[in-house]
Design a protein around this motif. Structure first.
Motif, PDB file in Angstrom:
ATOM      1  N   SER A  12       0.819  -1.204   0.000  1.00  0.00           N
ATOM      2  CA  SER A  12       0.000   0.000   0.000  1.00  0.00           C
ATOM      3  C   SER A  12       0.857   1.258   0.000  1.00  0.00           C
ATOM      4  N   ILE A  13       1.975   1.243   0.716  1.00  0.00           N
ATOM      5  CA  ILE A  13       2.881   2.396   0.680  1.00  0.00           C
ATOM      6  C   ILE A  13       3.456   2.566  -0.736  1.00  0.00           C
ATOM      7  N   ALA A  14       3.917   1.467  -1.323  1.00  0.00           N
ATOM      8  CA  ALA A  14       4.496   1.537  -2.673  1.00  0.00           C
ATOM      9  C   ALA A  14       3.442   1.946  -3.699  1.00  0.00           C
ATOM     10  N   TYR A  15       2.232   1.458  -3.549  1.00  0.00           N
ATOM     11  CA  TYR A  15       1.147   1.818  -4.467  1.00  0.00           C
ATOM     12  C   TYR A  15       0.789   3.294  -4.297  1.00  0.00           C
ATOM     13  N   GLY A  16       0.765   3.780  -3.057  1.00  0.00           N
ATOM     14  CA  GLY A  16       0.518   5.194  -2.825  1.00  0.00           C
ATOM     15  C   GLY A  16       1.597   6.067  -3.438  1.00  0.00           C
ATOM     16  N   MET A  17       2.814   5.548  -3.473  1.00  0.00           N
ATOM     17  CA  MET A  17       3.921   6.292  -4.066  1.00  0.00           C
ATOM     18  C   MET A  17       3.853   6.303  -5.595  1.00  0.00           C
ATOM     19  N   THR A  18       3.455   5.185  -6.199  1.00  0.00           N
ATOM     20  CA  THR A  18       3.575   5.037  -7.646  1.00  0.00           C
ATOM     21  C   THR A  18       2.267   5.088  -8.414  1.00  0.00           C
ATOM     22  N   GLY A  19       1.154   4.693  -7.783  1.00  0.00           N
ATOM     23  CA  GLY A  19      -0.108   4.601  -8.499  1.00  0.00           C
ATOM     24  C   GLY A  19      -0.152   3.427  -9.457  1.00  0.00           C
ATOM     25  N   SER A  20       0.802   2.514  -9.314  1.00  0.00           N
ATOM     26  CA  SER A  20       0.898   1.365 -10.217  1.00  0.00           C
ATOM     27  C   SER A  20       0.983   0.077  -9.412  1.00  0.00           C
ATOM     28  N   VAL A  21       0.082  -0.862  -9.695  1.00  0.00           N
ATOM     29  CA  VAL A  21       0.095  -2.147  -8.996  1.00  0.00           C
ATOM     30  C   VAL A  21       1.364  -2.913  -9.324  1.00  0.00           C
ATOM     31  N   GLY A  22       1.711  -2.974 -10.612  1.00  0.00           N
ATOM     32  CA  GLY A  22       2.899  -3.720 -11.020  1.00  0.00           C
ATOM     33  C   GLY A  22       4.181  -3.139 -10.438  1.00  0.00           C
ATOM     34  N   ASP A  23       4.321  -1.814 -10.504  1.00  0.00           N
ATOM     35  CA  ASP A  23       5.520  -1.183  -9.956  1.00  0.00           C
ATOM     36  C   ASP A  23       5.587  -1.355  -8.445  1.00  0.00           C
ATOM     37  N   ALA A  24       4.426  -1.269  -7.779  1.00  0.00           N
ATOM     38  CA  ALA A  24       4.399  -1.440  -6.326  1.00  0.00           C
ATOM     39  C   ALA A  24       4.852  -2.845  -5.943  1.00  0.00           C
ATOM     40  N   GLU A  25       4.376  -3.848  -6.672  1.00  0.00           N
ATOM     41  CA  GLU A  25       4.769  -5.221  -6.367  1.00  0.00           C
ATOM     42  C   GLU A  25       6.264  -5.427  -6.613  1.00  0.00           C
ATOM     43  N   ASP A  26       6.794  -4.804  -7.675  1.00  0.00           N
ATOM     44  CA  ASP A  26       8.237  -4.908  -7.950  1.00  0.00           C
ATOM     45  C   ASP A  26       9.049  -4.255  -6.842  1.00  0.00           C
ATOM     46  N   ILE A  27       8.600  -3.101  -6.373  1.00  0.00           N
ATOM     47  CA  ILE A  27       9.312  -2.401  -5.314  1.00  0.00           C
ATOM     48  C   ILE A  27       9.324  -3.218  -4.038  1.00  0.00           C
ATOM     49  N   GLU A 111      -0.083  13.460  -7.690  1.00  0.00           N
ATOM     50  CA  GLU A 111       0.765  13.708  -8.849  1.00  0.00           C
ATOM     51  C   GLU A 111       1.333  15.130  -8.858  1.00  0.00           C
ATOM     52  N   ALA A 112       0.699  16.033  -8.100  1.00  0.00           N
ATOM     53  CA  ALA A 112       1.182  17.419  -8.049  1.00  0.00           C
ATOM     54  C   ALA A 112       2.416  17.571  -7.161  1.00  0.00           C
ATOM     55  N   LEU A 113       2.770  16.525  -6.419  1.00  0.00           N
ATOM     56  CA  LEU A 113       3.846  16.607  -5.441  1.00  0.00           C
ATOM     57  C   LEU A 113       5.158  16.079  -6.002  1.00  0.00           C
ATOM     58  N   SER A 114       6.261  16.568  -5.437  1.00  0.00           N
ATOM     59  CA  SER A 114       7.565  16.008  -5.762  1.00  0.00           C
ATOM     60  C   SER A 114       7.671  14.626  -5.118  1.00  0.00           C
ATOM     61  N   PRO A 115       8.620  13.792  -5.550  1.00  0.00           N
ATOM     62  CA  PRO A 115       8.740  12.454  -4.960  1.00  0.00           C
ATOM     63  C   PRO A 115       8.885  12.470  -3.439  1.00  0.00           C
ATOM     64  N   VAL A 116       9.694  13.354  -2.888  1.00  0.00           N
ATOM     65  CA  VAL A 116       9.868  13.392  -1.436  1.00  0.00           C
ATOM     66  C   VAL A 116       8.610  13.906  -0.745  1.00  0.00           C
ATOM     67  N   GLU A 117       7.971  14.917  -1.318  1.00  0.00           N
ATOM     68  CA  GLU A 117       6.712  15.414  -0.759  1.00  0.00           C
ATOM     69  C   GLU A 117       5.670  14.305  -0.749  1.00  0.00           C
ATOM     70  N   ARG A 118       5.646  13.545  -1.817  1.00  0.00           N
ATOM     71  CA  ARG A 118       4.660  12.467  -1.909  1.00  0.00           C
ATOM     72  C   ARG A 118       4.917  11.403  -0.843  1.00  0.00           C
ATOM     73  N   ALA A 119       6.175  11.059  -0.637  1.00  0.00           N
ATOM     74  CA  ALA A 119       6.512  10.071   0.381  1.00  0.00           C
ATOM     75  C   ALA A 119       6.072  10.539   1.762  1.00  0.00           C
ATOM     76  N   VAL A 120       6.412  11.771   2.100  1.00  0.00           N
ATOM     77  CA  VAL A 120       6.052  12.309   3.413  1.00  0.00           C
ATOM     78  C   VAL A 120       4.537  12.361   3.563  1.00  0.00           C
ATOM     79  N   PHE A 121       3.851  12.821   2.528  1.00  0.00           N
ATOM     80  CA  PHE A 121       2.395  12.980   2.610  1.00  0.00           C
ATOM     81  C   PHE A 121       1.695  11.632   2.720  1.00  0.00           C
ATOM     82  N   VAL A 122       2.133  10.648   1.932  1.00  0.00           N
ATOM     83  CA  VAL A 122       1.512   9.310   1.991  1.00  0.00           C
ATOM     84  C   VAL A 122       1.707   8.686   3.374  1.00  0.00           C
ATOM     85  N   LEU A 123       2.924   8.739   3.891  1.00  0.00           N
ATOM     86  CA  LEU A 123       3.198   8.132   5.195  1.00  0.00           C
ATOM     87  C   LEU A 123       2.393   8.804   6.294  1.00  0.00           C
TER      88      LEU A 123
END
Length: 303
Positions: A12-27, A111-123
């Motif tokens: 769920s964290i990886a999916y929140g970061m990527t929006g992709s099921v496949g990428d989340a599972e790979d991560i 999608e409006a957030l930078s990668p680090v902003e997205r990580a902090v916001f999702v967590l």
């Protein structure tokens, strides 16, 4: 809990970061491989959950750095890959419940957030991590994480949108019933019933990614939205496509399958105050492969 028991949260964290099921599972898989290598090297991991959460988050940040370039050149509306649960297609059931908090609306706003902003916001926002844990996971200071979160919240608020939440457990039956009646009316061509369930400010989004038939831009007129749904489902029936109710990212929705049972598209409904406020349809074949074989019914001819 065994290390494997952390998979739902990690996904769920990886999916929140990527929006992709496949990428989340790979991560998630890469994070577990890193843990295995650490064990094999004789390294003692005192807190496997913390190790894996940190690895997943940082891998997600790295992924987004490259993924953002791809999304900036995306054809049409971008929507996340759907997490789908049906009676006979549990999909990624082990993480479906945690993913309920990650609606398509929420993921689009991210999608409006930078990668680090997205990580902090999702967590912080989706999973309720305290600032000390967010700081440890992201490698930032606690003060910096507070600033990043505040900035991320402002950027999302500046979009003038709200990400609807999944219906509470005691309201799911009500939402499920409205979703059932909605798709029944759309499939049966009952325009009056359909319009009675659409909010005045309804928005219909379609994601074909330039590879499948989809509406060119978001539609906001209720009657036009109704016509698109009725006409689209009428054409789909002529091609042997059937509709199966589903829960999509924790909301009522449906999976459209062709006569051979292959996936054509997935639809998610945001229901607010007893009316359908937003409709999102994902037909891009690249975003449906995790659900099984994908149909060619809606695929555009290659140029």
């Amino acid at each position: 809990m065994s290390e494997a028991g952390y998979r739902p949260l990690l996904f769920s964290i990886a999916y929140g970061m990527t929006g992709s099921v496949g990428d989340a599972e790979d991560i998630v898989q890469d994070a577990f491989l890193g843990l295995t290598r650490a064990h094999q090297a004789g390294t003692t991991i005192a807190a496997p959950k913390a190790y894996l959460t940190t690895a997943v988050t940082r891998l997600g940040i790295n992924h987004l750095t490259s993924a953002r370039v791809r999304r900036e050149t995306y054809v049409g509306d971008w929507l996340p890959e759907p997490v789908v649960v049906t009676a006979d297609r549990p999909g990624p059931a082990e993480h479906a419940e945690l993913a309920d908090s990650l609606s398509m609306a929420f993921l689009v706003l991210l999608e409006a957030l930078s990668p680090v902003e997205r990580a902090v916001f999702v967590l912080r926002e989706a999973f309720g991590y305290g600032y000390p844990d967010v700081a440890r996971i992201t490698g930032k200071t606690e003060v910096n994480c507070r600033q990043i979160f505040a900035r991320a919240r402002q950027r999302i608020a500046a979009g003038g949108k709200k990400a609807g939440r999944a219906p509470a457990r005691d309201r799911r039956a009500e939402s499920d019933e409205l979703g059932r009646r909605f798709f029944e009316a759309a499939s049966g061509g009952d325009m009056d019933a359909l319009l009675g369930m659409l909010a005045p400010d309804v928005v219909f989004h379609g994601d074909g990614g330039g590879k499948a038939r989809a509406i060119g831009k978001p539609q906001t007129d209720p009657r036009r939205v109704g016509q698109l749904l009725v006409g689209g489902l009428r054409r789909a029936r002529r091609l042997g496509v059937s509709l199966q109710p589903a829960w999509v990212n924790g909301r009522p929705g449906a999976v459209l399958n062709d006569a051979e049972g292959r996936v054509v598209s997935v639809v998610e409904l945001d229901i607010v105050d007893g009316a359908v406020r937003t409709i999102r349809s994902v037909a891009n074949p690249d975003k449906l492969g995790h659900l099984g074989p994908v149909s060619d019914v809606a695929r555009l001819p290659e140029k």
